[in-house]
Write a protein that holds these residues in place. Sequence first.
Motif, PDB file in Angstrom:
ATOM      1  N   SER A  26       0.835  -1.193   0.000  1.00 20.77           N
ATOM      2  CA  SER A  26       0.000   0.000   0.000  1.00 20.77           C
ATOM      3  C   SER A  26       0.875   1.250   0.000  1.00 20.77           C
ATOM      4  CB  SER A  26      -0.919  -0.001   1.226  1.00 20.77           C
ATOM      5  OG  SER A  26      -1.683   1.184   1.288  1.00 20.77           O
ATOM      6  N   MET A  27       1.956   1.218   0.791  1.00 16.42           N
ATOM      7  CA  MET A  27       2.878   2.349   0.831  1.00 16.42           C
ATOM      8  C   MET A  27       3.590   2.526  -0.507  1.00 16.42           C
ATOM      9  SD  MET A  27       6.354   2.948   3.055  1.00 16.42           S
ATOM     10  CE  MET A  27       7.293   2.072   1.786  1.00 16.42           C
ATOM     11  N   VAL A  28       4.027   1.409  -1.107  1.00 14.17           N
ATOM     12  CA  VAL A  28       4.717   1.476  -2.401  1.00 14.17           C
ATOM     13  C   VAL A  28       3.801   2.080  -3.463  1.00 14.17           C
ATOM     14  CG1 VAL A  28       5.707   0.108  -4.283  1.00 14.17           C
ATOM     15  CG2 VAL A  28       6.300  -0.421  -1.907  1.00 14.17           C
ATOM     16  N   ASN A  29       2.559   1.608  -3.508  1.00 14.71           N
ATOM     17  CA  ASN A  29       1.613   2.135  -4.496  1.00 14.71           C
ATOM     18  C   ASN A  29       1.337   3.615  -4.271  1.00 14.71           C
ATOM     19  OD1 ASN A  29       1.282  -0.314  -5.875  1.00 14.71           O
ATOM     20  ND2 ASN A  29      -0.318  -1.005  -4.473  1.00 14.71           N
ATOM     21  N   SER A  30       1.235   4.009  -3.010  1.00 17.89           N
ATOM     22  CA  SER A  30       1.014   5.423  -2.698  1.00 17.89           C
ATOM     23  C   SER A  30       2.207   6.264  -3.134  1.00 17.89           C
ATOM     24  CB  SER A  30       0.783   5.603  -1.191  1.00 17.89           C
ATOM     25  OG  SER A  30      -0.413   4.983  -0.783  1.00 17.89           O
ATOM     26  N   ALA A  31       3.395   5.729  -2.923  1.00 16.29           N
ATOM     27  CA  ALA A  31       4.605   6.466  -3.292  1.00 16.29           C
ATOM     28  C   ALA A  31       4.635   6.756  -4.787  1.00 16.29           C
ATOM     29  CB  ALA A  31       5.841   5.670  -2.881  1.00 16.29           C
ATOM     30  N   PHE A  32       4.228   5.777  -5.587  1.00 14.92           N
ATOM     31  CA  PHE A  32       4.281   5.940  -7.039  1.00 14.92           C
ATOM     32  C   PHE A  32       3.056   6.655  -7.605  1.00 14.92           C
ATOM     33  CE2 PHE A  32       7.612   2.786  -6.684  1.00 14.92           C
ATOM     34  CZ  PHE A  32       8.463   3.087  -7.740  1.00 14.92           C
ATOM     35  N   SER A  33       2.047   6.875  -6.779  1.00 13.96           N
ATOM     36  CA  SER A  33       0.856   7.567  -7.282  1.00 13.96           C
ATOM     37  C   SER A  33       1.168   9.018  -7.632  1.00 13.96           C
ATOM     38  CB  SER A  33      -0.273   7.514  -6.244  1.00 13.96           C
ATOM     39  OG  SER A  33       0.091   8.231  -5.076  1.00 13.96           O
ATOM     40  N   GLY A  34       2.183   9.561  -6.998  1.00  9.97           N
ATOM     41  CA  GLY A  34       2.680  10.887  -7.363  1.00  9.97           C
ATOM     42  C   GLY A  34       4.133  10.745  -7.741  1.00  9.97           C
ATOM     43  N   LYS A  35       4.386  10.110  -8.870  1.00  3.51           N
ATOM     44  CA  LYS A  35       5.723   9.631  -9.200  1.00  3.51           C
ATOM     45  C   LYS A  35       6.795  10.714  -9.184  1.00  3.51           C
ATOM     46  CE  LYS A  35       8.095   6.405 -12.226  1.00  3.51           C
ATOM     47  NZ  LYS A  35       7.997   5.492 -13.364  1.00  3.51           N
ATOM     48  N   ARG A  36       6.473  11.894  -9.654  1.00  2.00           N
ATOM     49  CA  ARG A  36       7.484  12.941  -9.687  1.00  2.00           C
ATOM     50  C   ARG A  36       7.538  13.729  -8.383  1.00  2.00           C
ATOM     51  NH1 ARG A  36      11.482  12.007 -11.930  1.00  2.00           N
ATOM     52  NH2 ARG A  36      12.030  14.205 -11.779  1.00  2.00           N
ATOM     53  N   MET A  48       8.267  14.225  -4.350  1.00  2.00           N
ATOM     54  CA  MET A  48       9.150  13.682  -3.321  1.00  2.00           C
ATOM     55  C   MET A  48       8.318  12.827  -2.373  1.00  2.00           C
ATOM     56  SD  MET A  48      11.562  16.943  -2.398  1.00  2.00           S
ATOM     57  CE  MET A  48      12.411  17.855  -3.696  1.00  2.00           C
ATOM     58  N   LEU A  49       8.951  11.822  -1.796  1.00  2.00           N
ATOM     59  CA  LEU A  49       8.241  10.897  -0.914  1.00  2.00           C
ATOM     60  C   LEU A  49       7.627  11.596   0.296  1.00  2.00           C
ATOM     61  CD1 LEU A  49      10.791   7.967  -1.103  1.00  2.00           C
ATOM     62  CD2 LEU A  49       8.431   7.882  -1.904  1.00  2.00           C
ATOM     63  N   ARG A  50       8.257  12.639   0.763  1.00  2.00           N
ATOM     64  CA  ARG A  50       7.722  13.335   1.933  1.00  2.00           C
ATOM     65  C   ARG A  50       6.382  13.997   1.620  1.00  2.00           C
ATOM     66  NH1 ARG A  50      12.520  17.874   2.024  1.00  2.00           N
ATOM     67  NH2 ARG A  50      11.746  19.230   0.342  1.00  2.00           N
ATOM     68  N   ARG A  51       6.083  14.141   0.315  1.00  7.04           N
ATOM     69  CA  ARG A  51       4.785  14.678  -0.087  1.00  7.04           C
ATOM     70  C   ARG A  51       3.807  13.561  -0.463  1.00  7.04           C
ATOM     71  NH1 ARG A  51       4.675  20.132  -0.931  1.00  7.04           N
ATOM     72  NH2 ARG A  51       6.677  21.229  -1.027  1.00  7.04           N
ATOM     73  N   SER A  52       4.274  12.601  -1.259  1.00  7.88           N
ATOM     74  CA  SER A  52       3.362  11.552  -1.733  1.00  7.88           C
ATOM     75  C   SER A  52       2.918  10.614  -0.615  1.00  7.88           C
ATOM     76  CB  SER A  52       4.017  10.743  -2.861  1.00  7.88           C
ATOM     77  OG  SER A  52       5.204  10.115  -2.425  1.00  7.88           O
ATOM     78  N   LEU A  53       3.670  10.572   0.495  1.00  6.12           N
ATOM     79  CA  LEU A  53       3.316   9.681   1.611  1.00  6.12           C
ATOM     80  C   LEU A  53       2.728  10.428   2.804  1.00  6.12           C
ATOM     81  CD1 LEU A  53       6.396   7.244   1.661  1.00  6.12           C
ATOM     82  CD2 LEU A  53       4.155   6.878   0.609  1.00  6.12           C
ATOM     83  N   GLN A  54       2.437  11.704   2.636  1.00  4.08           N
ATOM     84  CA  GLN A  54       2.007  12.483   3.794  1.00  4.08           C
ATOM     85  C   GLN A  54       0.604  12.120   4.285  1.00  4.08           C
ATOM     86  OE1 GLN A  54       2.222  16.612   2.762  1.00  4.08           O
ATOM     87  NE2 GLN A  54       0.807  16.445   1.020  1.00  4.08           N
ATOM     88  N   HIS A  55      -0.154  11.332   3.492  1.00  5.30           N
ATOM     89  CA  HIS A  55      -1.445  10.854   3.998  1.00  5.30           C
ATOM     90  C   HIS A  55      -1.252   9.725   5.010  1.00  5.30           C
ATOM     91  CE1 HIS A  55      -0.528   7.902   0.910  1.00  5.30           C
ATOM     92  NE2 HIS A  55      -1.423   7.099   1.443  1.00  5.30           N
TER      93      HIS A  55
END
Length: 335
Positions: A276-286, A288-295
């Motif tokens: 789930s974390m991996v998919n979330s990370a790539f949902s906003g591929k460009r 940074m992880l600190r933004r795409s995982l902030q949920h």
Amino acid sequence: MTHLLNSLPPIASFPTLAVPANTSGAGGRTQTTSLQIASASRRSQDDDYHATLKALNSKGRFPRKSLGQHYMLNSEINKQLARAANVEEDDVVLEIGSGTGSLTNVLINCGATVLAIEKDPHMVALVRERFESSDRFKVLQEDIVKCHIRSHIFPMLESRNALNASSIRAKVVSNLPFNISTDVVKLLLPMGDIFSEVVLLLQEETAVRFVESSLRTSEYRPINIFVNFYSEPEYKFSVPRTNFFPQPNVDAAVVTFKLKQASDYPSVVSTKSFFSMVNSAFSGKRKMLRRSLQHICPSNEIERALEGAGIPTTSRPEELALDDFVKLHNIIARA
């Protein structure tokens, strides 16, 4: 059968098939040498070109695009598929999409017991009739994505294991419809407890993506993390599009996935939350992880987790390897 024959190249026009040599290149892709396909006189004894057309004609069938049906016309490739899986006497093999039974025939001749899953009822009738005298064959009319594979494979393995001192696992060998390849890979790779390896004939582009996609490229996706979490993939050889009927618009390739057992999986707190974390990370591929995982948790906590995993806080998902995602997930999950 005339209209089918007119759709195909002359029987002598099959190209050279690239097959593996004994050396491997970077990224798990095997270096290849050329194997000249057998002569026309040899092929006439094999279950390939004319046999496939006769089988289709006997049922008045034409390949259905909606099912991704492209039938193999070259028996040598079927044999290479069986060799890639090291199919031996008394193996249990799952075949997805048996079609006219050309690959099935090779597997049975290797001594394997074959469970075929075929969605097309006409092809089910064809192979059931063809192999009705064999006690090494069973076909089910089902959609592989919806099929409860374990309930069918376990009884077959139990009967084998009762006769062996050590536990054995089944194998998967298939000329797979291109349009279901990712779904099938996601279904089968976590089944390392019942399958030792999965050998699939895939679209060339898909095969390369599964095996070779590198960090920091547009082709690097969650499926690469998934494939390497559950298996050790290897590109075996390419198959030109001219070996199929009807001829697809792309070439194909064979990939082997050596499945890991649960004890060999990367150690994560929760497999479900990891992916789930991996998919979330790539949902906003460009992003940074600190933004795409902030949920999942606040950005400052993501940054601390990245630092704890030894990953730059400005990292994007395409810059992280499997081990990096594992470290990051475990830190976040245990926080």
